[in-house]
Design an enzyme around this catalytic site. Structure first.
Site, PDB file in Angstrom:
ATOM      1  N   LYS A 140      -2.071  -1.367  -3.818  1.00 17.35           N
ATOM      2  CA  LYS A 140      -3.074  -0.395  -3.683  1.00 17.35           C
ATOM      3  C   LYS A 140      -2.233   0.817  -3.885  1.00 17.35           C
ATOM      4  CE  LYS A 140      -6.061   2.009  -0.631  1.00 17.35           C
ATOM      5  NZ  LYS A 140      -6.734   2.030   0.848  1.00 17.35           N
ATOM      6  N   LYS A 143       0.995  -1.044   0.203  1.00 11.79           N
ATOM      7  CA  LYS A 143      -0.115   0.035  -0.042  1.00 11.79           C
ATOM      8  C   LYS A 143       1.082   1.194   0.094  1.00 11.79           C
ATOM      9  CE  LYS A 143      -3.730   2.444   2.452  1.00 11.79           C
ATOM     10  NZ  LYS A 143      -4.338   2.566   3.351  1.00 11.79           N
TER      11      LYS A 143
HETATM   12  C1  PBG Z   1      -7.352   3.887   5.437  1.00 11.09           C
HETATM   13  C2  PBG Z   1      -7.924   3.370   4.199  1.00 11.09           C
HETATM   14  C3  PBG Z   1      -7.580   4.375   2.932  1.00 11.09           C
HETATM   15  C4  PBG Z   1      -8.232   3.792   1.868  1.00 11.09           C
HETATM   16  C5  PBG Z   1      -8.627   2.478   2.171  1.00 11.09           C
HETATM   17  N1  PBG Z   1      -8.512   2.255   3.796  1.00 11.09           N
HETATM   18  C6  PBG Z   1      -7.073   5.687   2.832  1.00 11.09           C
HETATM   19  C7  PBG Z   1      -5.695   6.011   3.294  1.00 11.09           C
HETATM   20  O1  PBG Z   1      -4.811   5.124   3.708  1.00 11.09           O
HETATM   21  O2  PBG Z   1      -5.613   7.144   3.756  1.00 11.09           O
HETATM   22  C8  PBG Z   1      -8.139   4.208   0.401  1.00 11.09           C
HETATM   23  C9  PBG Z   1      -9.249   3.969  -0.546  1.00 11.09           C
HETATM   24  C10 PBG Z   1      -9.446   4.780  -1.621  1.00 11.09           C
HETATM   25  O3  PBG Z   1      -8.835   5.688  -1.731  1.00 11.09           O
HETATM   26  O4  PBG Z   1     -10.371   4.258  -2.471  1.00 11.09           O
HETATM   27  N2  PBG Z   1      -6.680   2.658   6.145  1.00 11.09           N
END
Ligand code: PBG
Length: 322
Positions: free
Chosen positions: A247, A194
């Site tokens: 991601k 991520k």
């Molecule tokens: C937070 C989380 C995020 C997303 C999923 N879980 C955002 C972040 O890490 O700030 C992002 C999903 C998206 O942008 O569609 N734990």
């Protein structure tokens, strides 16, 4: 000329015969945003066509999606500021609306797959995925909170937990907590690679969960790094993850491909909020054909090696191809 590749493109039927990648509604997990209350449906400003639903309307939305063939849902809660604190206490309070909703969704649709998010940000007054102290994100102290959250979600009936926090050791920690309480059948889809990305902007609008100070670069990965994703993948699989996720998806197709080559675990990719918003915004202006851009980008994610796609386009895809 003996070889003429165009012969395999000469008609629609031949083109379909040689098609290497095919998307199906079954490939998708549809992320949904939950709010407290009754009869609430609020569009996310930066995500046209995507709504925050109260439970009653979410049940209707899930029913519609199930009829379209979407069977997996990832539920994210949006909490008001007065429910947030440093320790994300609300995340494991059994009576909290998120956990009650997970329970109701499973009661009503036992055959659906319900996925939850494990991270502190929706419940944290600091807006971070981990516990903040003196401007630092504490790793091991966060694990204890994530463990409580994970257990509460399993007790509520979640089929798959999605640790999205990027703390070290969290997959193993959560696996042990689950197993110790008898939840050996609850799966973990780890957010393995991520990245600290600008493409989460609209999601943070939807949940009002942006960090109050600093950024997420000490825990989310540096967009410059690919080989580091292999370290994360090795750890998550040895700690018991059932699926590995990359991601965002579109700016990280190389990472999807890399993990696909290095593990036998199923690879998921999260086609994030900013990737959705870009296509919607350009389409609204008439700058590109939104439907074709959607199909092409979803296809690229699968072609790169993801067999599961989390996407806000899931319903639109299902409607288009039913
Ligand atoms: C937070 C989380 C995020 C997303 C999923 N879980 C955002 C972040 O890490 O700030 C992002 C999903 C998206 O942008 O569609 N734990």
């Amino acid at each position: 000329m003996l070889r003429r590749p165009r012969r395999n493109r000469k008609s629609a039927v031949i083109r379909e015969m040689v098609e290497e990648t095919r998307l199906s509604t079954k490939d998708f997990i549809f992320p949904l945003f939950l709010i407290d209350g009754i009869n609430q449906q609020v569009e996310v400003n930066s995500m046209p066509g995507i709504y925050r639903y109260s439970l009653d309307l979410m049940l209707q939305e899930v029913e519609t999606c199930m009829e379209l063939g979407i069977r997996s849902f990832d539920i994210f809660p949006a909490y008001p500021d007065n429910k947030k604190d440093r320790f994300a206490t609300e995340s494991h309070r059994p009576e909290t609306f998120y956990l009650k909703a997970i329970h109701s969704l499973k009661q009503r649709f036992p055959e659906a797959v319900i996925m939850t998010d494990v991270a502190m940000d929706p419940y944290s007054s600091d807006g971070h995925d981990g516990l903040v102290q003196d401007g630092k994100i504490l790793n091991d102290e966060t694990l204890e909170i994530l463990g409580k959250m994970a257990l509460a979600q399993a007790q509520a009936g979640a089929d798959i937990l999605g640790p999205s926090d990027m703390m070290d050791g969290r997959v193993g920690y959560i696996r042990e907590v689950l197993d110790a309480s008898g939840y050996t059948d609850v799966s973990i889809m780890s957010y393995t690679a991520k990245y600290a990305s600008a493409f989460y902007g609209p999601f943070r609008d939807a949940l009002d969960s942006a960090p109050k100070s600093g950024d997420k670069k000490t825990y989310q990965m540096d967009p410059a790094n690919a080989r580091e994703a292999l370290i994360e993948a090795e750890l998550d699989s040895s700690e018991g993850a059932d699926f590995l996720m990359v991601k965002p998806a579109l700016a990280y197709l190389d990472i999807i491909h890399l993990l696909r080559e290095h593990t036998a675990l199923p690879i998921a990719a999260y086609n994030v909020s900013g990737e959705y918003a870009m296509i919607k915004a350009a389409a609204e202006r008439g700058w590109l054909d939104g439907e074709r851009a959607m199909l092409e980008s979803l296809l690229s994610i699968k072609r790169a090696g993801a067999q599961i796609i989390l996407s806000y386009f899931a319903k639109e895809f299902a409607l288009l191809t039913r």
